[in-house]
Scaffold this motif. Structure first.
Motif, mmCIF file in Angstrom:
data_model
loop_
_atom_site.group_PDB
_atom_site.id
_atom_site.type_symbol
_atom_site.label_atom_id
_atom_site.label_comp_id
_atom_site.label_asym_id
_atom_site.label_seq_id
_atom_site.Cartn_x
_atom_site.Cartn_y
_atom_site.Cartn_z
ATOM 1 N N THR A 82 13.800 -47.760 70.612
ATOM 2 C CA THR A 82 12.825 -47.819 69.589
ATOM 3 C C THR A 82 11.600 -47.257 70.190
ATOM 4 O O THR A 82 10.911 -46.091 69.563
ATOM 5 C CB THR A 82 12.593 -48.810 69.139
ATOM 6 N N LEU A 83 10.909 -47.833 71.213
ATOM 7 C CA LEU A 83 9.647 -47.572 72.019
ATOM 8 C C LEU A 83 9.717 -46.102 72.240
ATOM 9 O O LEU A 83 8.724 -45.241 72.098
ATOM 10 C CB LEU A 83 9.405 -48.376 72.903
ATOM 11 N N GLN A 84 10.785 -45.664 72.812
ATOM 12 C CA GLN A 84 10.896 -43.990 73.447
ATOM 13 C C GLN A 84 10.676 -43.351 72.351
ATOM 14 O O GLN A 84 10.348 -42.131 72.418
ATOM 15 C CB GLN A 84 12.274 -43.968 74.349
ATOM 16 N N MET A 85 11.463 -43.480 71.276
ATOM 17 C CA MET A 85 11.299 -42.597 70.227
ATOM 18 C C MET A 85 9.991 -42.438 69.599
ATOM 19 O O MET A 85 9.391 -41.336 69.385
ATOM 20 C CB MET A 85 12.325 -43.222 68.913
ATOM 21 N N LEU A 86 9.081 -43.668 69.521
ATOM 22 C CA LEU A 86 7.856 -43.596 69.181
ATOM 23 C C LEU A 86 7.023 -42.849 70.098
ATOM 24 O O LEU A 86 6.000 -42.076 69.734
ATOM 25 C CB LEU A 86 7.190 -44.939 69.094
ATOM 26 N N ILE A 87 7.198 -42.822 71.520
ATOM 27 C CA ILE A 87 6.551 -42.061 72.422
ATOM 28 C C ILE A 87 6.943 -40.681 72.390
ATOM 29 O O ILE A 87 5.951 -39.917 72.511
ATOM 30 C CB ILE A 87 6.860 -42.576 73.935
ATOM 31 N N GLU A 88 8.177 -40.377 72.273
ATOM 32 C CA GLU A 88 8.543 -38.986 71.985
ATOM 33 C C GLU A 88 7.587 -38.294 70.659
ATOM 34 O O GLU A 88 7.036 -37.123 70.853
ATOM 35 C CB GLU A 88 10.025 -38.770 71.826
ATOM 36 N N LEU A 89 7.616 -38.817 69.566
ATOM 37 C CA LEU A 89 6.923 -38.683 68.242
ATOM 38 C C LEU A 89 5.529 -38.433 68.544
ATOM 39 O O LEU A 89 4.795 -37.445 68.313
ATOM 40 C CB LEU A 89 7.103 -39.436 67.271
ATOM 41 N N HIS A 90 4.792 -39.407 69.301
ATOM 42 C CA HIS A 90 3.488 -39.448 69.982
ATOM 43 C C HIS A 90 3.156 -38.088 70.442
ATOM 44 O O HIS A 90 2.232 -37.211 70.187
ATOM 45 C CB HIS A 90 3.206 -40.459 70.636
ATOM 46 N N THR A 91 4.039 -37.704 71.415
ATOM 47 C CA THR A 91 3.797 -36.643 72.255
ATOM 48 C C THR A 91 3.961 -35.125 71.352
ATOM 49 O O THR A 91 3.192 -34.524 71.353
ATOM 50 C CB THR A 91 4.880 -36.342 73.392
ATOM 51 N N GLN A 92 4.798 -35.253 70.287
ATOM 52 C CA GLN A 92 5.054 -33.964 69.491
ATOM 53 C C GLN A 92 3.952 -34.035 68.524
ATOM 54 O O GLN A 92 3.183 -32.784 68.446
ATOM 55 C CB GLN A 92 6.056 -34.309 68.426
ATOM 56 N N LEU A 93 3.389 -35.204 68.196
ATOM 57 C CA LEU A 93 2.066 -34.920 67.212
ATOM 58 C C LEU A 93 1.119 -34.578 68.111
ATOM 59 O O LEU A 93 0.022 -33.641 67.522
ATOM 60 C CB LEU A 93 1.932 -36.467 66.704
ATOM 61 N N LEU A 94 0.642 -34.979 69.341
ATOM 62 C CA LEU A 94 -0.482 -34.629 70.306
ATOM 63 C C LEU A 94 -0.419 -32.979 70.352
ATOM 64 O O LEU A 94 -1.188 -32.492 70.332
ATOM 65 C CB LEU A 94 -0.391 -35.499 71.323
ATOM 66 N N GLU A 95 0.888 -32.417 70.669
ATOM 67 C CA GLU A 95 0.985 -31.071 71.124
ATOM 68 C C GLU A 95 1.002 -30.286 70.029
ATOM 69 O O GLU A 95 0.595 -28.944 70.057
ATOM 70 C CB GLU A 95 2.341 -31.030 71.758
ATOM 71 N N SER A 96 1.150 -30.596 68.733
ATOM 72 C CA SER A 96 1.122 -29.756 67.513
ATOM 73 C C SER A 96 -0.418 -29.720 66.900
ATOM 74 O O SER A 96 -0.947 -30.684 66.785
ATOM 75 C CB SER A 96 1.890 -30.451 66.476
ATOM 76 N N PRO A 97 -0.740 -28.346 66.502
ATOM 77 C CA PRO A 97 -2.090 -28.173 66.049
ATOM 78 C C PRO A 97 -2.157 -28.826 64.615
ATOM 79 O O PRO A 97 -3.090 -28.755 63.879
ATOM 80 C CB PRO A 97 -2.138 -26.879 66.090
ATOM 81 N N LYS A 98 -1.011 -29.210 63.955
ATOM 82 C CA LYS A 98 -0.712 -29.570 62.471
ATOM 83 C C LYS A 98 -1.481 -31.067 62.133
ATOM 84 O O LYS A 98 -1.413 -31.279 61.019
ATOM 85 C CB LYS A 98 0.366 -29.219 62.156
ATOM 86 N N PHE A 99 -1.874 -31.641 63.401
ATOM 87 C CA PHE A 99 -2.143 -33.021 63.106
ATOM 88 C C PHE A 99 -3.321 -33.580 63.777
ATOM 89 O O PHE A 99 -3.532 -34.231 64.563
ATOM 90 C CB PHE A 99 -0.768 -34.011 63.722
ATOM 91 N N PRO A 100 -4.465 -32.760 63.416
ATOM 92 C CA PRO A 100 -5.673 -33.235 63.785
ATOM 93 C C PRO A 100 -6.140 -34.521 63.786
ATOM 94 O O PRO A 100 -6.999 -35.000 64.460
ATOM 95 C CB PRO A 100 -6.523 -32.033 63.098
ATOM 96 N N PHE A 101 -5.964 -35.280 62.558
ATOM 97 C CA PHE A 101 -6.423 -36.423 62.470
ATOM 98 C C PHE A 101 -5.686 -37.487 63.496
ATOM 99 O O PHE A 101 -6.125 -38.566 63.763
ATOM 100 C CB PHE A 101 -5.954 -37.017 61.073
ATOM 101 N N TYR A 102 -4.405 -37.303 63.771
ATOM 102 C CA TYR A 102 -3.781 -38.121 64.616
ATOM 103 C C TYR A 102 -4.284 -37.816 65.849
ATOM 104 O O TYR A 102 -4.533 -38.796 66.885
ATOM 105 C CB TYR A 102 -2.328 -37.644 65.014
ATOM 106 N N ASN A 103 -4.629 -36.531 66.410
ATOM 107 C CA ASN A 103 -5.395 -36.383 67.486
ATOM 108 C C ASN A 103 -6.691 -37.133 67.560
ATOM 109 O O ASN A 103 -7.136 -37.444 68.560
ATOM 110 C CB ASN A 103 -5.645 -34.893 67.793
#
Length: 181
Positions: A82-103
């Motif tokens: 479960t933690l690893q899934m959240l880590i992977e999602l975190h990485t995807q969100l940071l790498e995507s330009p579509k989530f500036p609020f998350y960044n």
């Protein structure tokens, strides 16, 4: 089990923290299913059938803790995944330009993460795990009615907001699918 099911569906971050607490509850009862039944499950206002289901669930968790060698410390594989899934999602969100609020939220909590990491033994721990450890640690302090400093309160409030955002994105991704490109 019932709480875990509800949390897993509605808030993955709260679910993970709850499951870490369940691991500690099992340890506090010496990994003894009979003690958990007598001193923990019996306190809840469950039907006999619900108590049996809860007992089976705890029994399975105890068996897994024994098999995975985490009777004394550490986390079950199901919780690590479960933690690893959240880590992977975190990485995807940071790498995507579509989530500036998350960044923005991430860079707001990054100084707290760095400070927590520098205080801890494992300097290479993933940022998301560092956040969860901080949230869990403060939760344990509060349960023990120990003092939490204002600086720690502030850091945990920011981390909690950030992890809440990650949890919301996790739920949205599971329900609708996020588009990272």
């Amino acid at each position: 089990m019932y709480i875990a099911q509800k949390l897993r569906k509605n808030n993955i971050a709260e679910y993970l923290l709850y499951m870490w607490q369940v691991e500690d509850i099992i340890r506090a009862f010496g990994c003894s299913l009979s003690r958990i039944k007598r001193d923990y499950i019996e306190r809840f206002d469950y039907t006999d059938e619900q108590k049996e289901e809860e007992l089976d669930w705890f029994g399975n968790l105890i068996r897994m803790m024994n098999q995975e060698g985490c009777r004394e410390q550490g986390h079950l594989q199901i919780n690590k995944v479960t933690l690893q899934m959240l880590i992977e999602l975190h990485t995807q969100l940071l790498e995507s330009p579509k989530f500036p609020f998350y960044n923005t939220a991430y860079y707001k909590v990054l100084p707290f993460i760095v400070e927590l990491r520098n205080r801890g033994a494992d300097k290479q721990m993933n940022e998301i795990e560092t956040c969860f450890n901080a949230l869990y640690g403060v939760m344990m302090l509060r349960l023990q009615q120990k003092e939490v400093t204002p600086n720690t309160e502030h850091a945990v409030k920011e981390i909690s907001t950030f992890i809440g955002m990650l949890s919301d994105y996790y739920k949205k991704d599971k329900e609708e699918g996020l588009k990272f490109e």
